[in-house]
Scaffold this motif. Structure first.
Motif, mmCIF file in Angstrom:
data_model
loop_
_atom_site.group_PDB
_atom_site.id
_atom_site.type_symbol
_atom_site.label_atom_id
_atom_site.label_comp_id
_atom_site.label_asym_id
_atom_site.label_seq_id
_atom_site.Cartn_x
_atom_site.Cartn_y
_atom_site.Cartn_z
ATOM 1 N N VAL A 53 0.839 -1.198 0.000
ATOM 2 C CA VAL A 53 0.000 0.000 0.000
ATOM 3 C C VAL A 53 0.875 1.250 0.000
ATOM 4 C CG1 VAL A 53 -1.599 1.377 1.424
ATOM 5 C CG2 VAL A 53 -2.016 -1.067 1.086
ATOM 6 N N TYR A 54 1.896 1.243 0.830
ATOM 7 C CA TYR A 54 2.799 2.384 0.989
ATOM 8 C C TYR A 54 3.623 2.644 -0.259
ATOM 9 C CZ TYR A 54 5.940 5.309 3.949
ATOM 10 O OH TYR A 54 6.654 6.317 4.545
ATOM 11 N N GLU A 55 3.904 1.585 -1.002
ATOM 12 C CA GLU A 55 4.751 1.715 -2.190
ATOM 13 C C GLU A 55 4.003 2.236 -3.405
ATOM 14 O OE1 GLU A 55 7.807 1.489 -1.757
ATOM 15 O OE2 GLU A 55 7.684 0.581 0.229
ATOM 16 N N TYR A 56 2.695 2.279 -3.333
ATOM 17 C CA TYR A 56 1.888 2.701 -4.477
ATOM 18 C C TYR A 56 1.849 4.232 -4.522
ATOM 19 C CZ TYR A 56 -2.014 2.614 -7.814
ATOM 20 O OH TYR A 56 -2.817 2.769 -8.919
ATOM 21 N N GLU A 57 2.557 4.819 -5.484
ATOM 22 C CA GLU A 57 2.723 6.275 -5.524
ATOM 23 C C GLU A 57 1.400 7.042 -5.625
ATOM 24 O OE1 GLU A 57 5.303 7.947 -4.770
ATOM 25 O OE2 GLU A 57 6.643 6.224 -4.626
ATOM 26 N N PRO A 58 0.400 6.558 -6.366
ATOM 27 C CA PRO A 58 -0.878 7.276 -6.371
ATOM 28 C C PRO A 58 -1.536 7.361 -4.986
ATOM 29 C CG PRO A 58 -0.745 5.858 -8.290
ATOM 30 C CD PRO A 58 0.437 5.506 -7.416
ATOM 31 N N PHE A 59 -1.251 6.409 -4.109
ATOM 32 C CA PHE A 59 -1.755 6.483 -2.732
ATOM 33 C C PHE A 59 -1.138 7.676 -2.012
ATOM 34 C CE2 PHE A 59 -0.904 5.165 1.776
ATOM 35 C CZ PHE A 59 -2.210 5.293 2.245
ATOM 36 N N VAL A 60 0.171 7.860 -2.182
ATOM 37 C CA VAL A 60 0.857 8.990 -1.556
ATOM 38 C C VAL A 60 0.299 10.306 -2.100
ATOM 39 C CG1 VAL A 60 3.099 10.075 -1.110
ATOM 40 C CG2 VAL A 60 2.947 7.584 -1.328
ATOM 41 N N GLU A 61 0.079 10.370 -3.397
ATOM 42 C CA GLU A 61 -0.472 11.580 -4.015
ATOM 43 C C GLU A 61 -1.887 11.854 -3.514
ATOM 44 O OE1 GLU A 61 -1.384 14.926 -6.207
ATOM 45 O OE2 GLU A 61 0.522 14.093 -5.512
ATOM 46 N N PHE A 62 -2.665 10.814 -3.332
ATOM 47 C CA PHE A 62 -4.027 10.976 -2.809
ATOM 48 C C PHE A 62 -3.995 11.579 -1.403
ATOM 49 C CE2 PHE A 62 -7.694 9.246 -0.444
ATOM 50 C CZ PHE A 62 -8.735 9.745 -1.219
ATOM 51 N N ILE A 63 -3.113 11.071 -0.550
ATOM 52 C CA ILE A 63 -2.980 11.606 0.817
ATOM 53 C C ILE A 63 -2.532 13.063 0.769
ATOM 54 C CG2 ILE A 63 -1.816 11.364 3.038
ATOM 55 C CD1 ILE A 63 -3.800 9.099 2.395
ATOM 56 N N ARG A 64 -1.568 13.357 -0.080
ATOM 57 C CA ARG A 64 -1.080 14.742 -0.206
ATOM 58 C C ARG A 64 -2.206 15.675 -0.636
ATOM 59 N NH1 ARG A 64 -0.351 18.576 -3.191
ATOM 60 N NH2 ARG A 64 -1.276 17.447 -4.955
ATOM 61 N N ALA A 65 -2.977 15.246 -1.630
ATOM 62 C CA ALA A 65 -4.049 16.088 -2.151
ATOM 63 C C ALA A 65 -5.141 16.323 -1.110
ATOM 64 C CB ALA A 65 -4.640 15.449 -3.412
ATOM 65 N N VAL A 66 -5.537 15.265 -0.413
ATOM 66 C CA VAL A 66 -6.611 15.374 0.585
ATOM 67 C C VAL A 66 -6.191 16.274 1.748
ATOM 68 C CG1 VAL A 66 -7.881 14.078 2.343
ATOM 69 C CG2 VAL A 66 -7.743 13.203 -0.006
ATOM 70 N N THR A 67 -4.931 16.161 2.172
ATOM 71 C CA THR A 67 -4.455 16.954 3.309
ATOM 72 C C THR A 67 -3.952 18.340 2.901
ATOM 73 O OG1 THR A 67 -2.282 15.857 3.141
ATOM 74 C CG2 THR A 67 -3.867 14.928 4.698
ATOM 75 N N GLU A 68 -4.011 18.629 1.616
ATOM 76 C CA GLU A 68 -3.688 19.963 1.092
ATOM 77 C C GLU A 68 -2.276 20.418 1.438
ATOM 78 O OE1 GLU A 68 -7.159 22.819 1.082
ATOM 79 O OE2 GLU A 68 -7.867 21.444 2.644
ATOM 80 N N GLN A 69 -1.318 19.505 1.234
ATOM 81 C CA GLN A 69 0.077 19.816 1.494
ATOM 82 C C GLN A 69 0.830 19.969 0.172
ATOM 83 O OE1 GLN A 69 1.621 17.652 5.227
ATOM 84 N NE2 GLN A 69 0.063 16.275 4.469
#
Length: 285
Positions: A113-129
């Motif tokens: 889960v952690y290695e999937y780059e779109p997951f990281v981008e999703f978290i970044r987008a949702v948290t507005e960072q």
């Protein structure tokens, strides 16, 4: 392994960053997180994925490092200039267990889960960072918090210098207890935060009782993002033989983040990896 095997892509569209549907979902998530300080997404990963994740965690749960820490609600040291009975000096105790990243299977689903780059981008987008990176720590990048019978986490804001948001994936419900409770949001730097914190801890009243405590519905497969600078939170005591298992994914606003040796010894009881090396080179989607 296909990302569709792990994530509910049709529901959350995390594989389509920038698309109209992705942006609409992110906008809705942002609104909830801003308003409540906590966001939950049901069935973020597939049912079959949750079952396999639970097996991965269960295999290490019996040998997970157990630690007990004393802390204040503000996760900071005692303030000698304030009275002993001041809310910033209120002593609380947490006892829990934790599985380190290097103890989890390299190609297991928890770490994939952690290695999937779109997951990281999703978290970044949702948290507005503006920026968000996976941390480089071989222990703390991905962990599983294990709460066993009699264990709990006391009320706290979190003073994480790397990132204010905690990202968790629920894997297994306990037999009883282990309820995630949190307060109505108020920033840790607010001039009213001491009064707010004292009220939450001393009154112990839920919202429906006229108080400020909310309860998170815990279901396996649910993703939870909490703004730890705005929401005082705790986990109630677990009761029974079935452990509470929650994966935590750690992020930072800076590249190359690692925990201090002191923190590693506290959280994992060691500062050197297990024999299995930490290697991302063989992870493919």
């Amino acid at each position: 392994m296909s990302s569709a095997y792990i994530f509910s892509l049709a529901k959350y569209r995390i594989s389509e960053p920038g698309s109209i549907v992705f942006n609409r979902i992110v906008h809705g998530c942002r609104t909830i997180l801003r308003t409540h300080g906590v966001l939950t997404l049901d069935s973020f990963v597939t049912d079959v994925c949750v079952i396999r994740m639970a097996r991965e965690a269960q295999a290490k749960a019996t040998t997970a490092w157990t630690f007990k820490t004393g802390h204040t609600p503000f996760s900071r040291a005692y303030v000698p200039t304030l009275p002993q009975n001041h809310i910033r000096n209120k002593f609380l105790e947490t006892k829990m267990s934790r599985i380190g990243c290097d103890e989890l299977p390299q190609n297991g689903l928890i770490r994939l889960v952690y290695e999937y780059e779109p997951f990281v981008e999703f978290i970044r987008a949702v948290t507005e960072q503006e920026t968000l990176y996976k941390i480089s720590d071989p222990f703390a990048a991905v962990t599983v918090d294990v709460l066993k019978n009699g264990q709990s986490q006391s009320w706290r804001y979190e003073n994480n210098p790397y990132n204010r948001y905690k990202v968790m994936l629920m894997i297994q419900k306990p037999t009883e207890g282990g309820i995630f409770q949190y307060s109505t949001p108020l920033h840790i730097d607010s001039p009213l935060v001491e009064q707010h914190t004292e009220k939450v801890i001393n009154e112990e009243k839920k919202e429906e009782e006229g108080g400020t405590i909310r309860q998170l519905r815990f279901e396996p497969g649910m993703l939870c993002i909490i703004d730890t600078h705005r929401c005082l939170h705790r986990i109630t005591t677990v009761v029974g033989e079935k452990d509470r298992l929650v994966t935590e994914y750690a992020f930072s606003n800076n590249k190359g983040t690692k925990c201090s040796r002191e923190k590693l010894l506290e959280l994992f009881g060691r500062d050197s990896p297990r024999p299995t090396p930490y290697d991302r080179s063989d992870v493919m989607f």
